[in-house]
Design an enzyme around this catalytic site. Sequence first.
Site, PDB file in Angstrom:
ATOM      1  N   GLU A 169     -40.962  22.247  -8.725  1.00 40.12           N
ATOM      2  CA  GLU A 169     -40.880  21.903 -10.154  1.00 40.12           C
ATOM      3  C   GLU A 169     -42.237  21.934 -10.849  1.00 40.12           C
ATOM      4  OE1 GLU A 169     -39.376  20.252  -7.746  1.00 40.12           O
ATOM      5  OE2 GLU A 169     -37.238  20.076  -8.233  1.00 40.12           O
TER       6      GLU A 169
ATOM      7  N   PHE B  45     -29.443   6.649  -6.367  1.00 42.49           N
ATOM      8  CA  PHE B  45     -30.019   7.785  -5.661  1.00 42.49           C
ATOM      9  C   PHE B  45     -30.704   8.726  -6.652  1.00 42.49           C
ATOM     10  CE2 PHE B  45     -29.490  12.153  -3.874  1.00 42.49           C
ATOM     11  CZ  PHE B  45     -30.424  12.011  -2.859  1.00 42.49           C
ATOM     12  N   GLN B  46     -31.943   9.079  -6.367  1.00 43.75           N
ATOM     13  CA  GLN B  46     -32.760   9.962  -7.207  1.00 43.75           C
ATOM     14  C   GLN B  46     -32.918   9.451  -8.641  1.00 43.75           C
ATOM     15  OE1 GLN B  46     -31.325  14.029  -6.504  1.00 43.75           O
ATOM     16  NE2 GLN B  46     -32.762  14.113  -4.784  1.00 43.75           N
TER      17      GLN B  46
ATOM     18  N   LYS C   8     -26.292  12.176 -16.311  1.00 43.36           N
ATOM     19  CA  LYS C   8     -25.299  13.148 -15.858  1.00 43.36           C
ATOM     20  C   LYS C   8     -23.977  13.041 -16.627  1.00 43.36           C
ATOM     21  CE  LYS C   8     -23.416  15.262 -11.741  1.00 43.36           C
ATOM     22  NZ  LYS C   8     -23.402  15.307 -10.277  1.00 43.36           N
TER      23      LYS C   8
ATOM     24  N   MET D 115     -66.332  24.167  -5.835  1.00 43.74           N
ATOM     25  CA  MET D 115     -66.885  23.325  -6.896  1.00 43.74           C
ATOM     26  C   MET D 115     -67.238  21.939  -6.360  1.00 43.74           C
ATOM     27  SD  MET D 115     -68.000  23.387  -9.842  1.00 43.74           S
ATOM     28  CE  MET D 115     -67.396  24.464 -11.126  1.00 43.74           C
TER      29      MET D 115
HETATM   30  C1  TPP Z   1     -54.933  19.125  -8.149  1.00 44.53           C
HETATM   31  C2  TPP Z   1     -56.421  19.004  -8.050  1.00 44.53           C
HETATM   32  N1  TPP Z   1     -56.972  18.328  -7.022  1.00 44.53           N
HETATM   33  C3  TPP Z   1     -58.322  18.218  -6.935  1.00 44.53           C
HETATM   34  C4  TPP Z   1     -59.141  18.784  -7.865  1.00 44.53           C
HETATM   35  C5  TPP Z   1     -60.659  18.642  -7.752  1.00 44.53           C
HETATM   36  N2  TPP Z   1     -61.287  19.976  -7.585  1.00 44.53           N
HETATM   37  C6  TPP Z   1     -61.840  20.642  -8.626  1.00 44.53           C
HETATM   38  S1  TPP Z   1     -62.405  22.154  -8.183  1.00 44.53           S
HETATM   39  C7  TPP Z   1     -61.956  21.926  -6.580  1.00 44.53           C
HETATM   40  C8  TPP Z   1     -62.198  22.991  -5.567  1.00 44.53           C
HETATM   41  C9  TPP Z   1     -61.370  24.197  -5.807  1.00 44.53           C
HETATM   42  O1  TPP Z   1     -61.472  25.054  -4.695  1.00 44.53           O
HETATM   43  P1  TPP Z   1     -61.089  26.577  -4.817  1.00 44.53           P
HETATM   44  O2  TPP Z   1     -59.747  26.699  -5.426  1.00 44.53           O
HETATM   45  O3  TPP Z   1     -61.280  27.216  -3.504  1.00 44.53           O
HETATM   46  O4  TPP Z   1     -62.112  27.114  -5.889  1.00 44.53           O
HETATM   47  P2  TPP Z   1     -63.703  27.341  -5.761  1.00 44.53           P
HETATM   48  O5  TPP Z   1     -64.357  26.190  -6.458  1.00 44.53           O
HETATM   49  O6  TPP Z   1     -64.034  27.406  -4.327  1.00 44.53           O
HETATM   50  O7  TPP Z   1     -63.927  28.618  -6.482  1.00 44.53           O
HETATM   51  C10 TPP Z   1     -61.368  20.676  -6.407  1.00 44.53           C
HETATM   52  C11 TPP Z   1     -60.875  20.148  -5.123  1.00 44.53           C
HETATM   53  C12 TPP Z   1     -58.504  19.456  -8.936  1.00 44.53           C
HETATM   54  N3  TPP Z   1     -59.215  20.003  -9.940  1.00 44.53           N
HETATM   55  N4  TPP Z   1     -57.169  19.575  -8.991  1.00 44.53           N
END
Ligand code: TPP
Lengths: 579, 164
Positions: A52, A114-115, A164, A486
């Site tokens: 979803e 439920f749900q 529902k 990042m």
């Molecule tokens: C759902 C979610 N969880 C955690 C984060 C924190 N976060 C921001 S950038 C990042 C790393 C992303 O890794 P990747 O997709 O490999 O991209 P890269 O920075 O390596 O290019 C994280 C964990 C986020 N933005 N979104």
Amino acid sequence: MTEMLSGGDALIRALKDEGVELVFGYPGGAALHIYDAIFRQQDVEHILVRHEQAATHAADGYARTSGKVGTVLVTSGPGATNAVTGIATAYMDSIPMVVISGQVPSSKIGEDAFQETDMVGVSRPVVKHSFLVKDAKDIPMTIKKAYHIARTGRPGPVVVDIPKDVTNPHDKFEYSYPETIDIRSYQPVKKGHPGQIRKAMKTVLAAKRPIIYIGGGAVQSDSSDQIRKLVDELGYPVTNTLMGLGAYPGTSEKNLGMLGMHGTYESNMAMHHADVILVLGARLDDRTTNNTKKYCPDATIVHVDIDPTTISKTIQCDIPIVGPLEEVVGDMLDYLEENAQRADEKDLATWWEQCNNWREQHSIYLKPNHEPSKGEMIKPQDVLKALYKVTNGDAIVCSDVGQHQMFAAQYYHFDKPRQWINSGGLGTMGFGLPAAMGAIFADRDTPVACVTGEGSIQMCIQELSTCSQYHLPVKIINVNNQALGMVKQWQDMNYEGRYSQSLYEESLPDFIKLAEAYGHVGIKVTKFEELEEKMAECFAMTDRVVFMDIYVDPMEHVYPMHVPEGSMRDMWVSKTERI
Amino acid sequence: MKKRIISILMENEPGALSRVVGLFSQRGYNIDSLNVAPTNDLSLSRLTLTTVCDDLVTEQITKQLNKLIDVVKVLDISEGRHIEREMMLIKVKAKADQRTEVKRCSDIFRGQIVDVGTTYYTVMLDGDSAKLDGFIEALGDISVLEVVRTGVCGIARSEKSLSL
Ligand SMILES: Cc1ncc(C[n+]2csc(CCOP(=O)(O)OP(=O)(O)O)c2C)c(N)n1
Ligand SMILES: [Mg+2]
């Protein structure tokens, strides 16, 4: 002519009457009457996603690309809560969306059935508005209101929760769809205040060091043409936020590039030194301002936005204008037509000279701020440069979140609005692939790239299956730095390189095999020499999903980067140089 | 920082109140008191809340409230001349000589003793919040068993009115 319809049939008919063509969703118990109604008609197409969250991101990508309202249908409980991340993502970026959720029967609400989850309650902080439908007869009016609210004013997601029993096929009522709607407590502003606009224009024309600051509102309100005229007329430098990319051509000489945390040196410097900042449809959030106490010390701020709460929320505004951007900019153009006065030519020339000087000093477009790629060492920046080149700058780029997102924002020059689709406000990893699916439904003629990282792509990778079912030829550009890049960059800069939970220890899947398992094409790239050629191969397969797994330098950082708590001009421009 | 009395006219619909209250907690604003009831037009509710904040925050609060779809109108009535009232029911211990003491205090504050037991009195009192606070203070040593306050309701002192 009226017809007797059940709640379920009425809901789908109302969607049709509202002009909805596509619904992204996933069935379940509380929504089954609605799903049966979907089965028995042909007007509204339903797209079955695999989670979803992806339904909401796909509807979001569809909305961002088309400018229409995206529609989602989910079941109660887990279906509804799974949708919440996507709703919050749309809310932060002001994306019009209607999310219809099934709910347990009215008689069971409150019994922990439920749900059962209180969807109206759970979603409340991340929706523009929500409805709980109590009677089938209210369905047409509720749907009319939901779309009206989602689309008008500052757009946003609206939840319609339907128990529902309300969609019971045996309870029929006389269906008719309202033609017009008026909600007495909801009257979005239709025009900017003429006096404020005049005052703003006087200030803007008296400026010596002006800058025009374009935000996501410019994209959402389809004001690009008007803004282009305004910039042509004034001749001022332009900067855009991450969300505003494409609202003004990225390749224009007048465009200094993106501002903010990872904005260009020239944009951030111009902001800091500006004497008048004309903000068009932006909310000046913390990723763009750096320390608000040190923000643009000399600037008079003229702020145009449809939402009064964005004005003076983080930065005290001098001349606020609340109104639809397209109208306000139109009025500004009228003002310029009636008034011959323009900014002092000499002042403006001096200011341009200064801006161009900043460009010459540290523009990433004139002087790369990273080592060149060679052999097995591909720099992530070069992946985005190759993407730009191979697609002629014409692709719709849907991004995930991380370093790759910032590189895409920096190196793909967006000349058109709605070409850059990313989760800017919430920063939702997992957004990219489903958003790209939505973009393809909205625009079948333009190549759609999903720029992602090996971290982000794994958050919604199940959608590769949806891509097979509906033949959605997304081009996945996996900028694989084998790390949550990042996060790792921040750990390098602020935690002395302690990589707490940002590495996967050899556990990455073979993305090529994975893509192939779903029936797609996988292309692995490890050598710089092959990058462009393989990328061209990828885009030549116009009717296939192609997963490009591109191994890049795991140590690269995104620059420029604001120095924390500094002003707009305090930046690292490379690993070693701080301004 | 100043005490504000914010008046809100909103649709008398389920969920409307939770949106207002949710907004305050979500954005980190305080609510000191809250009072809500339908108006003469039963489709509308009037909500009055008090909070202490500076001008900038007040501006954000009123703008954020106005943005809620159910909200029809918002007014910070403490900005202009206004009438502020709150009602309090207070149950106090009242035995022997304490009874005259409580009675006297209540008279001074123009309160009413609305319930009497062998060991307690319940006093009803209305006025602005400061007056109610003053009464509790004036009771001195008398032990207070229970305090129920309605929260502030208020209205502007002019012909201007918060209506459709
Ligand atoms: C759902 C979610 N969880 C955690 C984060 C924190 N976060 C921001 S950038 C990042 C790393 C992303 O890794 P990747 O997709 O490999 O991209 P890269 O920075 O390596 O290019 C994280 C964990 C986020 N933005 N979104
Ligand atoms: Mg990565």
